[in-house]
Design an enzyme around this catalytic site. Structure first.
Site, PDB file in Angstrom:
ATOM      1  N   GLU A  34      22.120 -14.318  -7.001  1.00 50.30           N
ATOM      2  CA  GLU A  34      21.715 -15.720  -7.229  1.00 50.30           C
ATOM      3  C   GLU A  34      22.703 -16.619  -6.497  1.00 50.30           C
ATOM      4  O   GLU A  34      23.912 -16.445  -6.613  1.00 50.30           O
ATOM      5  CB  GLU A  34      21.694 -16.014  -8.733  1.00 50.30           C
ATOM      6  CG  GLU A  34      21.654 -17.482  -9.110  1.00 50.30           C
ATOM      7  CD  GLU A  34      20.477 -18.281  -8.526  1.00 50.30           C
ATOM      8  OE1 GLU A  34      19.336 -17.821  -8.639  1.00 50.30           O
ATOM      9  OE2 GLU A  34      20.739 -19.356  -7.940  1.00 50.30           O
ATOM     10  N   TYR A 216       5.286 -34.153 -24.806  1.00 53.28           N
ATOM     11  CA  TYR A 216       5.254 -33.290 -25.990  1.00 53.28           C
ATOM     12  C   TYR A 216       6.680 -33.004 -26.441  1.00 53.28           C
ATOM     13  O   TYR A 216       7.623 -33.130 -25.654  1.00 53.28           O
ATOM     14  CB  TYR A 216       4.481 -31.987 -25.726  1.00 53.28           C
ATOM     15  CG  TYR A 216       4.919 -31.165 -24.527  1.00 53.28           C
ATOM     16  CD1 TYR A 216       6.052 -30.357 -24.561  1.00 53.28           C
ATOM     17  CD2 TYR A 216       4.167 -31.173 -23.355  1.00 53.28           C
ATOM     18  CE1 TYR A 216       6.416 -29.578 -23.463  1.00 53.28           C
ATOM     19  CE2 TYR A 216       4.532 -30.393 -22.253  1.00 53.28           C
ATOM     20  CZ  TYR A 216       5.655 -29.597 -22.322  1.00 53.28           C
ATOM     21  OH  TYR A 216       6.018 -28.839 -21.234  1.00 53.28           O
ATOM     22  N   ASP A 296       7.296 -17.904  -7.386  1.00 53.52           N
ATOM     23  CA  ASP A 296       6.993 -18.964  -6.412  1.00 53.52           C
ATOM     24  C   ASP A 296       7.205 -18.511  -4.970  1.00 53.52           C
ATOM     25  O   ASP A 296       6.567 -19.035  -4.053  1.00 53.52           O
ATOM     26  CB  ASP A 296       7.870 -20.201  -6.674  1.00 53.52           C
ATOM     27  CG  ASP A 296       7.276 -21.120  -7.733  1.00 53.52           C
ATOM     28  OD1 ASP A 296       6.281 -20.718  -8.388  1.00 53.52           O
ATOM     29  OD2 ASP A 296       7.811 -22.228  -7.919  1.00 53.52           O
TER      30      ASP A 296
HETATM   31  P1  FAD Z   1      12.706 -20.639  -9.209  1.00 55.34           P
HETATM   32  O1  FAD Z   1      12.721 -21.074 -10.617  1.00 55.34           O
HETATM   33  O2  FAD Z   1      12.682 -21.683  -8.139  1.00 55.34           O
HETATM   34  O3  FAD Z   1      13.980 -19.703  -9.009  1.00 55.34           O
HETATM   35  C1  FAD Z   1      14.431 -19.288  -7.732  1.00 55.34           C
HETATM   36  C2  FAD Z   1      15.915 -18.931  -7.838  1.00 55.34           C
HETATM   37  O4  FAD Z   1      16.323 -18.364  -6.598  1.00 55.34           O
HETATM   38  C3  FAD Z   1      16.809 -20.133  -8.106  1.00 55.34           C
HETATM   39  O5  FAD Z   1      17.704 -19.837  -9.145  1.00 55.34           O
HETATM   40  C4  FAD Z   1      17.522 -20.325  -6.767  1.00 55.34           C
HETATM   41  O6  FAD Z   1      18.824 -20.882  -6.929  1.00 55.34           O
HETATM   42  C5  FAD Z   1      17.578 -18.902  -6.239  1.00 55.34           C
HETATM   43  N1  FAD Z   1      17.670 -18.818  -4.776  1.00 55.34           N
HETATM   44  C6  FAD Z   1      16.967 -19.544  -3.856  1.00 55.34           C
HETATM   45  N2  FAD Z   1      17.294 -19.167  -2.613  1.00 55.34           N
HETATM   46  C7  FAD Z   1      18.234 -18.197  -2.733  1.00 55.34           C
HETATM   47  C8  FAD Z   1      18.963 -17.419  -1.792  1.00 55.34           C
HETATM   48  N3  FAD Z   1      18.780 -17.572  -0.472  1.00 55.34           N
HETATM   49  N4  FAD Z   1      19.848 -16.500  -2.245  1.00 55.34           N
HETATM   50  C9  FAD Z   1      20.036 -16.323  -3.593  1.00 55.34           C
HETATM   51  N5  FAD Z   1      19.385 -17.045  -4.527  1.00 55.34           N
HETATM   52  C10 FAD Z   1      18.475 -17.953  -4.103  1.00 55.34           C
HETATM   53  N6  FAD Z   1       5.110 -23.434 -14.720  1.00 55.34           N
HETATM   54  C11 FAD Z   1       4.587 -22.997 -15.911  1.00 55.34           C
HETATM   55  O7  FAD Z   1       4.402 -21.786 -16.097  1.00 55.34           O
HETATM   56  N7  FAD Z   1       4.281 -23.878 -16.924  1.00 55.34           N
HETATM   57  C12 FAD Z   1       4.434 -25.242 -16.760  1.00 55.34           C
HETATM   58  O8  FAD Z   1       4.140 -25.999 -17.682  1.00 55.34           O
HETATM   59  C13 FAD Z   1       4.961 -25.727 -15.506  1.00 55.34           C
HETATM   60  N8  FAD Z   1       5.144 -27.056 -15.296  1.00 55.34           N
HETATM   61  C14 FAD Z   1       5.631 -27.489 -14.092  1.00 55.34           C
HETATM   62  C15 FAD Z   1       5.764 -28.872 -13.851  1.00 55.34           C
HETATM   63  C16 FAD Z   1       6.253 -29.343 -12.618  1.00 55.34           C
HETATM   64  C17 FAD Z   1       6.339 -30.819 -12.371  1.00 55.34           C
HETATM   65  C18 FAD Z   1       6.643 -28.385 -11.614  1.00 55.34           C
HETATM   66  C19 FAD Z   1       7.205 -28.863 -10.302  1.00 55.34           C
HETATM   67  C20 FAD Z   1       6.526 -27.022 -11.839  1.00 55.34           C
HETATM   68  C21 FAD Z   1       5.998 -26.553 -13.075  1.00 55.34           C
HETATM   69  N9  FAD Z   1       5.831 -25.183 -13.327  1.00 55.34           N
HETATM   70  C22 FAD Z   1       5.299 -24.760 -14.500  1.00 55.34           C
HETATM   71  C23 FAD Z   1       6.144 -24.179 -12.273  1.00 55.34           C
HETATM   72  C24 FAD Z   1       7.420 -23.426 -12.544  1.00 55.34           C
HETATM   73  O9  FAD Z   1       8.494 -24.325 -12.750  1.00 55.34           O
HETATM   74  C25 FAD Z   1       7.743 -22.492 -11.359  1.00 55.34           C
HETATM   75  O10 FAD Z   1       6.547 -21.876 -10.915  1.00 55.34           O
HETATM   76  C26 FAD Z   1       8.686 -21.389 -11.780  1.00 55.34           C
HETATM   77  O11 FAD Z   1       9.860 -21.914 -12.315  1.00 55.34           O
HETATM   78  C27 FAD Z   1       9.037 -20.494 -10.574  1.00 55.34           C
HETATM   79  O12 FAD Z   1      10.007 -19.543 -10.952  1.00 55.34           O
HETATM   80  P2  FAD Z   1      10.710 -18.642  -9.831  1.00 55.34           P
HETATM   81  O13 FAD Z   1      11.696 -17.776 -10.562  1.00 55.34           O
HETATM   82  O14 FAD Z   1       9.678 -17.984  -8.983  1.00 55.34           O
HETATM   83  O15 FAD Z   1      11.465 -19.664  -8.879  1.00 55.34           O
END
Ligand code: FAD
Length: 390
Positions: A34, A216, A296
């Site tokens: 991370e 909420y 994502d």
């Molecule tokens: P992230 O949470 O982005 O985690 C990626 C991690 O990788 C981070 O910790 C980052 O620091 C790390 N990283 C990045 N690049 C590197 C690198 N090169 N080397 C090492 N580490 C790295 N989802 C829901 O399910 N319910 C909801 O109600 C909801 N509401 C939302 C509302 C808004 C306004 C938005 C914008 C999003 C919402 N989402 C919701 C979506 C949700 O927040 C994301 O889809 C989810 O958090 C993605 O998780 P992730 O682990 O894939 O990515």
């Protein structure tokens, strides 16, 4: 005895931690990298729908949501100018219909629970301050290179590094994120600052031309979470999530009724962020050589179905099941991708299709679209990551 495979997980968000948990439980040796210096309190409210509850059950965290989450109370959809009730939203019936309640959680609480569960299995696998710059994915293994030049080898790799994914760019080549045409403000207001009249009912959606606001309670009312979304022609800021001035939010919603504005005005400045809402086009596949994508990084979608984190949790459970089913990294990544790609592509398409409809000019049209959207969203709730074929 066969040696357990060594897998690198890039990214320690909800998706990366959940993937690490699923893989540790499947007997893999995990190194999670991370980039941030320490895992901390980041984010705001998330809707965790029943399908995510089932994935968390599979990951051994079935009891966590009851501890950290709120089940949504009955609520209302209201008219932006008059405050009139357009629809009464009944108490959520997910527990009865899908076997699991829908919860609202603070992202930080879910993140902390996942991190604790990973650390309980292997505290040494979490490495912060490790930014991955390069990924070399070959037929028989992977090598990552960190920003400080350190190289780490493993049998295979999962890129869970979010919407800006470096791993995705390294594997698939750069692609452009799409600006959806919407900006979201996310805020958290300490419950003690808010007079009860402003929280009646506790769950409320307010719809107005090309804008929408949803609020909420979180942490049993200690916080009031809101998401306020508006249409914009362009996103000019440097990042996709940046601090916002309160007046910018208040200006955007200036024609909304006074209860809403009084509530928004209470948002502490350090708890107000705005997000340009971006997504990426669906990929035909996520795997190159010995590396694949999750969360994502694989399928960033607009938040209109609230399924981004939910889909990442489902991904993680399926990846864990694939790893338990076969020791062969190529086969397990192929099984994972085949099980997940159609499902998340459908969710992404669903989320995109809702945006135009939710942000029409007429609140009554918005209400009809929301009703249809909620019904469509519920078709995703039956999925059980513990039992679907992998
Ligand atoms: P992230 O949470 O982005 O985690 C990626 C991690 O990788 C981070 O910790 C980052 O620091 C790390 N990283 C990045 N690049 C590197 C690198 N090169 N080397 C090492 N580490 C790295 N989802 C829901 O399910 N319910 C909801 O109600 C909801 N509401 C939302 C509302 C808004 C306004 C938005 C914008 C999003 C919402 N989402 C919701 C979506 C949700 O927040 C994301 O889809 C989810 O958090 C993605 O998780 P992730 O682990 O894939 O990515």
């Amino acid at each position: 005895m066969t040696r357990s495979a060594h897998v690198i997980v890039v990214g320690g968000g909800i998706g990366g931690l959940a993937a690490a948990l699923g893989l540790l439980r499947a007997g893999q040796r995990v190194t999670l990298l991370e980039q941030v210096a320490s895992l901390g309190e980041v984010g705001a409210g998330l809707s965790i729908t029943p399908n995510a509850g089932k994935a968390l059950d599979f990951l051994g965290l079935g009891d966590v949501l009851g501890r950290i989450g709120n089940t949504p109370p009955a609520g209302q959809i209201r008219h932006f100018q008059t405050g009139a009730t357009l629809v009464n939203l009944p108490q959520d019936q997910s527990r009865e219909k899908y076997g699991k309640p829908l919860y609202h959680v603070h992202r930080a609480d879910l993140h902390a629970a996942l991190a604790a569960a990973v650390a309980a299995l292997d505290a040494g696998c979490l490495h912060t301050g490790c930014e991955v710059r390069h990924v070399d994915s070959r037929a028989d293994g992977v090598r990552v290179t960190l920003a400080d030049g350190t190289a780490i080898d493993a049998d295979w790799l999962v890129g869970a590094d979010g919407i800006h994914s470096r791993v995705r760019a390294e594997l698939m080549g750069p692609d452009r994120p799409n600006f959806t045409g919407y900006v979201a403000w996310r805020g958290l207001i300490p419950g003690e600052l808010v007079e009860p009249a402003l929280l009646d009912p506790p769950l409320c959606m307010t719809v107005g031309p090309r804008r929408m606001l949803m609020r909420y309670p979180l942490r049993r009312g200690a916080l009031v979470n809101f998401v306020a979304i508006a249409r914009r022609t362009a996103w000019m800021e440097e990042g996709w999530s940046v601090r916002s001035e309160r007046h910018e939010l208040l200006d955007e919603f200036a024609d909304f009724e006074s209860h809403t504005l009084r509530l928004l005005a209470l948002t502490p400045v350090d708890r107000l962020f705005k997000w340009g809402l971006f997504d990426r086009d669906p990929l035909p596949g996520w795997t190159r050589g010995r590396a694949t994508l999750l969360g994502d990084a694989a399928h960033a979608m607009p938040p209109f179905t609230g399924q981004g984190a939910v889909m990442a949790l489902e991904d993680a459970a399926i990846l864990g099941r694939a790893a338990a089913a076969t020791p062969d990294p190529d086969e397990l990544m192929q099984r994972y991708e085949a099980a997940r790609l159609p499902r998340v592509t459908a969710a992404l398409v669903m989320s995109r299709a809702r945006s135009e409809l939710y942000f029409a000019d007429d609140p009554l049209q918005q209400v009809r679209a929301l009703g249809a959207g909620m019904a469509e969203l519920r078709t995703l709730y039956d999925y059980d990551a513990a039992t679907v074929p992998v």
